[in-house]
Design a protein around this motif. Structure first.
Motif, PDB file in Angstrom:
ATOM      1  N   ALA A 191      45.155  50.003  40.301  1.00  0.00           N
ATOM      2  CA  ALA A 191      45.745  49.078  39.100  1.00  0.00           C
ATOM      3  C   ALA A 191      44.799  47.987  38.791  1.00  0.00           C
ATOM      4  O   ALA A 191      44.450  47.579  37.535  1.00  0.00           O
ATOM      5  CB  ALA A 191      47.085  48.302  39.905  1.00  0.00           C
ATOM      6  N   LEU A 192      43.982  47.347  39.754  1.00  0.00           N
ATOM      7  CA  LEU A 192      42.885  46.630  39.393  1.00  0.00           C
ATOM      8  C   LEU A 192      41.901  47.174  38.583  1.00  0.00           C
ATOM      9  O   LEU A 192      41.427  46.673  37.513  1.00  0.00           O
ATOM     10  CB  LEU A 192      42.335  46.022  40.643  1.00  0.00           C
ATOM     11  CG  LEU A 192      43.136  45.169  41.626  1.00  0.00           C
ATOM     12  CD1 LEU A 192      42.061  44.818  43.007  1.00  0.00           C
ATOM     13  CD2 LEU A 192      43.315  43.749  40.951  1.00  0.00           C
ATOM     14  N   ALA A 201      42.685  49.673  36.329  1.00  0.00           N
ATOM     15  CA  ALA A 201      43.185  49.714  35.020  1.00  0.00           C
ATOM     16  C   ALA A 201      43.065  48.303  34.419  1.00  0.00           C
ATOM     17  O   ALA A 201      42.773  48.277  32.975  1.00  0.00           O
ATOM     18  CB  ALA A 201      44.333  50.362  35.145  1.00  0.00           C
ATOM     19  N   THR A 202      43.542  47.270  34.835  1.00  0.00           N
ATOM     20  CA  THR A 202      43.470  46.062  34.446  1.00  0.00           C
ATOM     21  C   THR A 202      42.102  45.625  33.920  1.00  0.00           C
ATOM     22  O   THR A 202      41.966  45.055  32.839  1.00  0.00           O
ATOM     23  CB  THR A 202      44.087  44.923  35.396  1.00  0.00           C
ATOM     24  OG1 THR A 202      45.288  45.426  36.179  1.00  0.00           O
ATOM     25  CG2 THR A 202      44.000  43.439  34.806  1.00  0.00           C
ATOM     26  N   ALA A 203      40.979  45.723  34.857  1.00  0.00           N
ATOM     27  CA  ALA A 203      39.747  45.531  34.209  1.00  0.00           C
ATOM     28  C   ALA A 203      39.361  46.191  33.308  1.00  0.00           C
ATOM     29  O   ALA A 203      38.687  45.594  32.269  1.00  0.00           O
ATOM     30  CB  ALA A 203      38.515  45.904  35.399  1.00  0.00           C
ATOM     31  N   PHE A 208      41.535  47.391  30.871  1.00  0.00           N
ATOM     32  CA  PHE A 208      41.942  46.796  29.688  1.00  0.00           C
ATOM     33  C   PHE A 208      41.547  45.516  29.095  1.00  0.00           C
ATOM     34  O   PHE A 208      41.301  45.233  28.114  1.00  0.00           O
ATOM     35  CB  PHE A 208      43.669  46.553  29.977  1.00  0.00           C
ATOM     36  CG  PHE A 208      44.469  46.163  28.996  1.00  0.00           C
ATOM     37  CD1 PHE A 208      44.782  46.634  27.843  1.00  0.00           C
ATOM     38  CD2 PHE A 208      44.924  44.818  29.230  1.00  0.00           C
ATOM     39  CE1 PHE A 208      45.668  46.326  26.899  1.00  0.00           C
ATOM     40  CE2 PHE A 208      45.690  44.282  28.266  1.00  0.00           C
ATOM     41  CZ  PHE A 208      46.102  45.091  26.938  1.00  0.00           C
ATOM     42  N   LEU A 209      41.115  44.706  30.231  1.00  0.00           N
ATOM     43  CA  LEU A 209      40.506  43.417  29.832  1.00  0.00           C
ATOM     44  C   LEU A 209      39.197  43.716  28.933  1.00  0.00           C
ATOM     45  O   LEU A 209      38.813  42.977  27.747  1.00  0.00           O
ATOM     46  CB  LEU A 209      40.225  42.474  30.996  1.00  0.00           C
ATOM     47  CG  LEU A 209      41.672  41.963  31.506  1.00  0.00           C
ATOM     48  CD1 LEU A 209      41.284  41.385  32.861  1.00  0.00           C
ATOM     49  CD2 LEU A 209      42.410  40.793  30.709  1.00  0.00           C
TER      50      LEU A 209
END
Length: 341
Positions: free
Chosen positions: A7-8, A10-12, A14-15
């Motif tokens: 999840a981390l 994927a978030t990175a 995306f950012l």
């Protein structure tokens, strides 16, 4: 634990994508602002030399060498074309555009961007660059031409008195609106309009209505053509023909007018009453008097207006206000008399 790491990650990602997109937009905006600033500076540089050249005060003009300089010069030419009047100035603008900017316009017309093609069409129209007709014809025949481009192309073809436009309006690629047809017919020469008239039956319905309207707007003396339309089975065509005749002030015999004044359709009675008012013949008074009691308010009002315009009409309205058997007729006659008072 693995799920949290995923999840981390994927978030990175995306950012990172958001930041990249933001930076891309910032750079694009900065480049466009810089381009516009350069364009303004070039227009300022060319403004006075171009104006003096177009007015005939200078015979030499520093010609542009880069795409941005050509764009600046074209925008100035477009500005001066709408600002400066006179055949000599307009001829200089057209000649300059045809001699030095055909390549630039040709590239814009073949662009894959719709906005660039449309801008080129507006420039061709404003500067009257008839030398671009082959390229415009090519664009019209292409599969990528859009509805908006077709409408613009047909309007330009009409302005340039380009004969194939007659066949194009009879069978357009896209369905044209009545407004578009009116714009195109409004630009046509009498020569082209006569060709369209000869093939009137082939026009789509919107084209037929716009063509009849154009007869009235341009006050063309097409009496026999309009009389033939009055015998049409289509209500809309009869109404448009009556309207055109009223705008022209083309008289119609009382016997023929009576048939339309007694139509079961209020639109036809309305236009017949309007035409009767333009004919200014006293013998039409009895026919209009009957329409004072029409079940449609707009027809009653138009009949009263027509009576008021005819010789002896005010006396007829006073009589109707006192003695008409129909209450609506009395009220309408009183309204008009009070309005005159």
């Amino acid at each position: 634990m693995m799920a949290l790491l995923a999840a981390l990650a994927a978030t990175a990602v995306f950012l990172a994508l958001l930041v990249s997109l933001f930076l891309y937009l910032v750079v694009q905006k900065w480049r466009e602002n810089r381009r516009q600033a350069q364009l303004c500076a070039l227009k300022e540089r060319y403004h006075l030399p171009l104006l003096r050249y177009l007015l005939g005060e200078e015979e030499q003009l520093p010609l542009p060498s880069s795409p941005l300089e050509r764009e600046a010069m074209m925008e100035l030419l477009d500005h001066f074309a709408s600002l400066l009047k006179g055949e000599q100035v307009q001829e200089r603008i057209r000649t300059l555009a045809e001699m030095h900017f055909q390549g630039w316009l040709r590239r814009r017309l073949s662009s894959r961007h719709w906005s660039e093609r449309m801008n080129a069409l507006f420039l061709i129209e404003d500067l009257q660059v008839k030398a671009m007709l082959p390229e415009m014809e090519r664009l019209y025949r292409s599969d990528r031409v859009t509805r908006g481009e077709e409408a613009k192309l047909l309007a330009i073809f009409a302005q340039f008195d380009y004969s194939p436009v007659v066949a194009y309006v009879l069978e357009p690629k896209y369905e044209l609106t009545e407004f578009t047809y009116r714009v195109i017919f409004g630009h046509m020469s009498e020569r082209l309009l006569r060709q369209v008239e000869q093939r009137f039956d082939e026009l789509p319905r919107a084209g037929k209505c716009a063509f009849i309207d154009m007869i009235g707007i341009r006050r063309r003396g097409e009496r026999s053509f309009l009389l033939e339309l009055l015998t049409s089975d289509e209500l809309e065509l009869r109404v448009r023909a009556l309207k055109a005749m009223a705008e022209i002030g083309m008289p119609l015999e009382a016997a023929r007018l009576e048939r339309h004044l007694c139509s079961p359709h209020w639109q036809e009675r309305l236009m017949a009453a309007r035409l009767a008012g333009k004919c200014r013949e006293e013998r039409l008074l009895p026919l209009l008097y009957e329409r004072l009691g029409d079940r449609s308010f707009v027809v009653r009002s138009e009949a009263a207006a027509a009576i008021a315009r005819l010789p002896g009409g005010r006396a007829v309205l006073r009589t109707a206000a006192r003695t008409a058997a129909d209450r609506y007729a009395r009220d309408m006659a009183k309204q008009w008399l009070q309005g005159e008072g």
